[in-house]
Design a protein around this motif. Sequence first.
Motif, PDB file in Angstrom:
ATOM      1  N   THR A  44       0.754  -1.211  -0.074  1.00  0.00           N
ATOM      2  CA  THR A  44      -0.078  -0.039   0.003  1.00  0.00           C
ATOM      3  C   THR A  44       0.968   1.148   0.109  1.00  0.00           C
ATOM      4  O   THR A  44       2.170   0.914   0.498  1.00  0.00           O
TER       5      THR A  44
ATOM      6  N   SER B 222       1.066   5.664  -1.468  1.00  0.00           N
ATOM      7  CA  SER B 222       0.410   6.847  -2.218  1.00  0.00           C
ATOM      8  C   SER B 222       1.586   7.302  -3.418  1.00  0.00           C
ATOM      9  O   SER B 222       2.622   7.272  -3.074  1.00  0.00           O
TER      10      SER B 222
ATOM     11  N   VAL C  67      -2.306  10.008  -5.253  1.00  0.00           N
ATOM     12  CA  VAL C  67      -3.100   8.728  -5.596  1.00  0.00           C
ATOM     13  C   VAL C  67      -2.743   7.549  -4.931  1.00  0.00           C
ATOM     14  O   VAL C  67      -1.634   6.971  -4.679  1.00  0.00           O
ATOM     15  N   ASN C  68      -3.782   7.038  -4.091  1.00  0.00           N
ATOM     16  CA  ASN C  68      -3.559   6.237  -3.071  1.00  0.00           C
ATOM     17  C   ASN C  68      -3.553   4.946  -3.798  1.00  0.00           C
ATOM     18  O   ASN C  68      -4.449   4.590  -4.586  1.00  0.00           O
ATOM     19  N   TYR C  69      -2.675   3.903  -3.439  1.00  0.00           N
ATOM     20  CA  TYR C  69      -2.953   2.536  -4.227  1.00  0.00           C
ATOM     21  C   TYR C  69      -2.965   1.450  -3.167  1.00  0.00           C
ATOM     22  O   TYR C  69      -2.265   1.643  -2.160  1.00  0.00           O
TER      23      TYR C  69
ATOM     24  N   LYS D 172     -11.086   1.261 -15.436  1.00  0.00           N
ATOM     25  CA  LYS D 172     -10.629   2.798 -15.009  1.00  0.00           C
ATOM     26  C   LYS D 172     -10.905   3.626 -16.147  1.00  0.00           C
ATOM     27  O   LYS D 172     -11.380   4.733 -15.969  1.00  0.00           O
TER      28      LYS D 172
ATOM     29  N   ALA E 202      -4.341   7.167 -16.154  1.00  0.00           N
ATOM     30  CA  ALA E 202      -4.361   6.015 -15.162  1.00  0.00           C
ATOM     31  C   ALA E 202      -3.000   5.558 -14.813  1.00  0.00           C
ATOM     32  O   ALA E 202      -2.083   5.628 -15.888  1.00  0.00           O
TER      33      ALA E 202
ATOM     34  N   ASP F 111      -2.097  -2.914  -9.033  1.00  0.00           N
ATOM     35  CA  ASP F 111      -3.504  -2.218  -8.683  1.00  0.00           C
ATOM     36  C   ASP F 111      -3.627  -1.172 -10.047  1.00  0.00           C
ATOM     37  O   ASP F 111      -2.455  -0.572 -10.191  1.00  0.00           O
TER      38      ASP F 111
ATOM     39  N   GLU G 183      -5.178   2.650 -10.768  1.00  0.00           N
ATOM     40  CA  GLU G 183      -6.031   4.048 -10.097  1.00  0.00           C
ATOM     41  C   GLU G 183      -6.050   5.190 -11.286  1.00  0.00           C
ATOM     42  O   GLU G 183      -5.189   5.140 -11.891  1.00  0.00           O
TER      43      GLU G 183
END
Length: 399
Positions: free
Chosen positions: A175, A177, A208-210, A256, A352, A381, A383
Motif C-alpha cells: 500500500t 500513495s 493517488v493512493n494504491y 478505469k 491512469a 493495482d 488507479e
Amino acid sequence: MDIEKLKEQAQQALDSGDLETAKDLLVKIREAKESKEAKESKETNEQLGKELADELKELDEETKATEIKEAKPKEQQAQPEKQEITEPTINTNPIDKKDKEEKRSMEVILNDKKETYTRSINQFIRTKGEKRDGLTTVGAEAVIPIDRITKPEKQPETVVDLRQHVGRVPVTTGTGSYPILRANKNKMISVAELAKNPALANPEFTKVNYEIETYRGYIPVSQESLDDSDIDLGGLVAESIQRQSLNTSNAEIAAKLQTATAKTVTTIDDLKDIVNVAIDPAYNVKFIASQSFFNELDKMKDNDGRYLLQQDVTVASGYKLLGREVVVMADDVIGTKAGDKVAFVGDPSLFAKFFDRQQASVRWVDNDVYGQLLAGFIRFDVEVADTAAGFYVTLGPKA
C-alpha cells in the motif's frame, strides 16, 4: 529461352543501369524456372506411377505362380494318367529381371515414410502375410498406426497490452500513495529594481493512493503428460498463464478508462472538438477504441471523399486519426458487450497509473494427485491519476 542466356542478359542490363529491362528479365527467369520445375515434377510423378504399376503387376504374377504350384500336386493326384502339365510362361530374361530389381530398389529408398508404410501393408495383404518388411506385427497380425496430431494449433488472437499505454509505476510495498504534480498555471509578478522578491505560488500535488491486489491460480499438469508429450507442454501451459495475466490487467485498466467523463459524438467534427478544444494540448492524445467504433471511423470520409483513417507505420497500432494513434480493442474489453461503439479519447499514460508490485510469474508446485501444479501469480493495482486527461466517448447515430 535458355535460363542461362536470360541471366546473362539480365546481368548486362543491370551493369548498364537499365533496371526496367533487368526487372523484366528477372520475371522471365522465374517463370522459366517454375515451368522447368513443373515439367520435372510431372515426369517424376509419371515415372513413380509406372514403377508402382510394374511392382503390383509383378506381385500379381508371383501370387498366381504360387497358386498354380500349390494346385499342381492336387491335379496330379486327381488325374494320375495325365503326365504333362502345362506350366505358365514366365519371363526369365535376365535384363528384364534386373530392371525390375532396380525399380524395387528405387521404391525402397523413397523418403516419404507414410507411402512406404502403405506399400508394406499392401504387400502384406497381397501375399497373405508372407511379406512383412517394414511392418510392426503382433503374431500373424500387422499393426496399422493411427496418425495423431500432438502439436496444438493456436487460434489467432489480437494481443494489445494496455500496460504499455498507461503510466506504469513499479512499487515495493503493498500500500502507499503516489504524488502527482498538478499543472502549473501560476505566473511571476513584475517588480521594480532592487525591490523585495515576492513569494511564488507553491507547487500543488495530488496524492493517488494504491492498494496492491494479488491475482493467482494454477493449472494441474500430470507427470505422465509431461513425460509423454512430444512438445514443450510446460512451456505451453506457462504461456497460457501469461496470457491470462494479460487479460486480467487489460480488464482492470479498461474498467478505469471507462470511468472517464462521458461524451457522445455523432460526427467527425464532434471528435475534433474533443481533441482540439476539450483536452489540453499538453496531453498526448490517443484513441483506444472498440472494434465497432474503429469500424465506423474506417468508413468516415472528408469532403473530397478521402478516408480520414490513415495507415502509419510509425505507431505500434499502425493507424492514425486526426494525427493521433488509434489502438483497437475488443468490444467487450474497452466496452461492456459486443457492438459497443466506444473509445477512450485522451492521454492514457496520465489518466491512469498501473502500480506494478510483481510481474506475472509462474512456478512448479508438487502435488500428490497430479504430479505438479503450474501456479501463476501477478500483483498490481490500477488507479485514476488525472481525470482531465481524457474522455470516454460513445459514438451515437447520426441525427
